[in-house]
Design a protein around this motif. Structure first.
Motif, mmCIF file in Angstrom:
data_model
loop_
_atom_site.group_PDB
_atom_site.id
_atom_site.type_symbol
_atom_site.label_atom_id
_atom_site.label_comp_id
_atom_site.label_asym_id
_atom_site.label_seq_id
_atom_site.Cartn_x
_atom_site.Cartn_y
_atom_site.Cartn_z
ATOM 1 N N CYS A 33 0.858 -1.185 0.000
ATOM 2 C CA CYS A 33 0.000 0.000 0.000
ATOM 3 C C CYS A 33 0.897 1.238 0.000
ATOM 4 O O CYS A 33 1.787 1.365 0.850
ATOM 5 N N CYS A 47 0.009 3.528 3.430
ATOM 6 C CA CYS A 47 0.405 3.183 4.805
ATOM 7 C C CYS A 47 1.547 2.175 4.891
ATOM 8 O O CYS A 47 2.054 1.916 5.972
ATOM 9 N N TYR A 73 1.356 -1.082 4.259
ATOM 10 C CA TYR A 73 0.880 -2.451 4.499
ATOM 11 C C TYR A 73 1.254 -3.346 3.311
ATOM 12 O O TYR A 73 1.160 -2.935 2.162
ATOM 13 N N CYS A 95 -7.574 -1.718 1.787
ATOM 14 C CA CYS A 95 -6.416 -1.965 2.650
ATOM 15 C C CYS A 95 -6.882 -2.128 4.101
ATOM 16 O O CYS A 95 -7.567 -1.253 4.624
ATOM 17 N N MET A 134 -5.318 -1.851 6.721
ATOM 18 C CA MET A 134 -4.655 -0.912 7.631
ATOM 19 C C MET A 134 -5.218 0.505 7.499
ATOM 20 O O MET A 134 -5.530 1.153 8.475
ATOM 21 N N CYS A 135 -5.338 1.001 6.270
ATOM 22 C CA CYS A 135 -5.719 2.415 6.123
ATOM 23 C C CYS A 135 -6.993 2.633 5.314
ATOM 24 O O CYS A 135 -7.488 3.751 5.235
ATOM 25 N N VAL A 154 -7.689 2.368 1.960
ATOM 26 C CA VAL A 154 -7.716 2.809 0.555
ATOM 27 C C VAL A 154 -7.928 1.600 -0.367
ATOM 28 O O VAL A 154 -7.782 0.451 0.039
#
Ligand code: FE
Length: 216
Positions: free
Chosen positions: A178, A181, A183, A203, A205-206, A208
């Motif tokens: 990603c 972030c 990831y 994603c 984690m973030c 997107v």
């Protein structure tokens, strides 16, 4: 020099906020420490590229909220991987105006209101010395440490964090990263190949979309 050694320093998990011309601004930080006890002063470190840094230099007033161990990854990601210049991070989160500052109450156990008394230029970052004007405990919950975040939420430091380190990638085949972030989606460890993920996959984690990933 073994940079991993620096991972042995301990940090907390915070959101620092300020407000300029009706615009609420804030970001995630892990570097905040108490410096003096009488008329207490704290210090926080913020990347110069950070929008919150630029605004705080003008407003000179901020709130610091302490995240708890229950804090959601989505909240940390929102404040850690995006900029207040482009999105309103306060949309759909629990916050309250205190002393005209947007204080994040969601997943936080206490907050500090303070006034910037000095800014120290430290190459890529600035250290803000902040006089504590108000400090309150909102709920009795355990503050999250950076170690807890790392171990339990598999958290990574945002690129602009003082503690950020470049990802070490030994085996890059079939991995997708990603670009927001950091990831990494590893085809070798997942049941579904990255290419086969649905278009609305985001994603973890973030948040997107797939289009923000690059093949390593
Ligand atoms: Fe991401």
């Amino acid at each position: 020099m073994n940079l991993d050694t620096l991972n042995n320093l301990t940090y907390g998990m915070y959101i620092i906020t300020t407000r300029e011309n009706d615009k609420n601004v804030g970001c995630f930080i892990n570097t905040a420490v108490q410096i003096t006890s009488k008329n207490p002063i704290i210090a926080v470190s913020l990347n110069k590229e950070n929008y919150t840094n630029q605004v705080l230099k003008k407003t000179k007033k901020c709130a610091l909220s302490v995240l708890t161990e229950k804090a959601k990854q989505s909240l940390i990601s929102k404040f850690g991987f995006f900029t207040s210049k482009e999105i309103n991070k306060f949309e759909n989160i629990n916050f309250q105006y205190i002393e005209e500052l947007p204080v994040v109450l969601e997943d936080t156990c206490s907050y500090i209101i303070g006034e910037v008394i000095k800014v120290i230029d430290v190459e890529t970052h600035d250290i803000f010395l902040i006089r504590v004007l108000q400090a309150e405990k909102s709920i009795n919950d355990v503050p999250m440490t950076y170690r807890y975040y790392h171990d339990n939420l598999k958290g990574k430091a945002p690129r602009k964090a003082p503690t950020y380190q470049e990802e070490k990638i030994e085996e890059q085949a079939n991995k997708y990263q990603c670009t927001i972030c950091g990831y990494i989606y590893d085809d070798n460890k997942e049941e579904v190949k990255f290419e086969d993920l649905p278009d609305d996959w985001t994603c973890p984690m973030c948040g997107v979309g797939k289009d923000k990933f690059r093949k390593l």
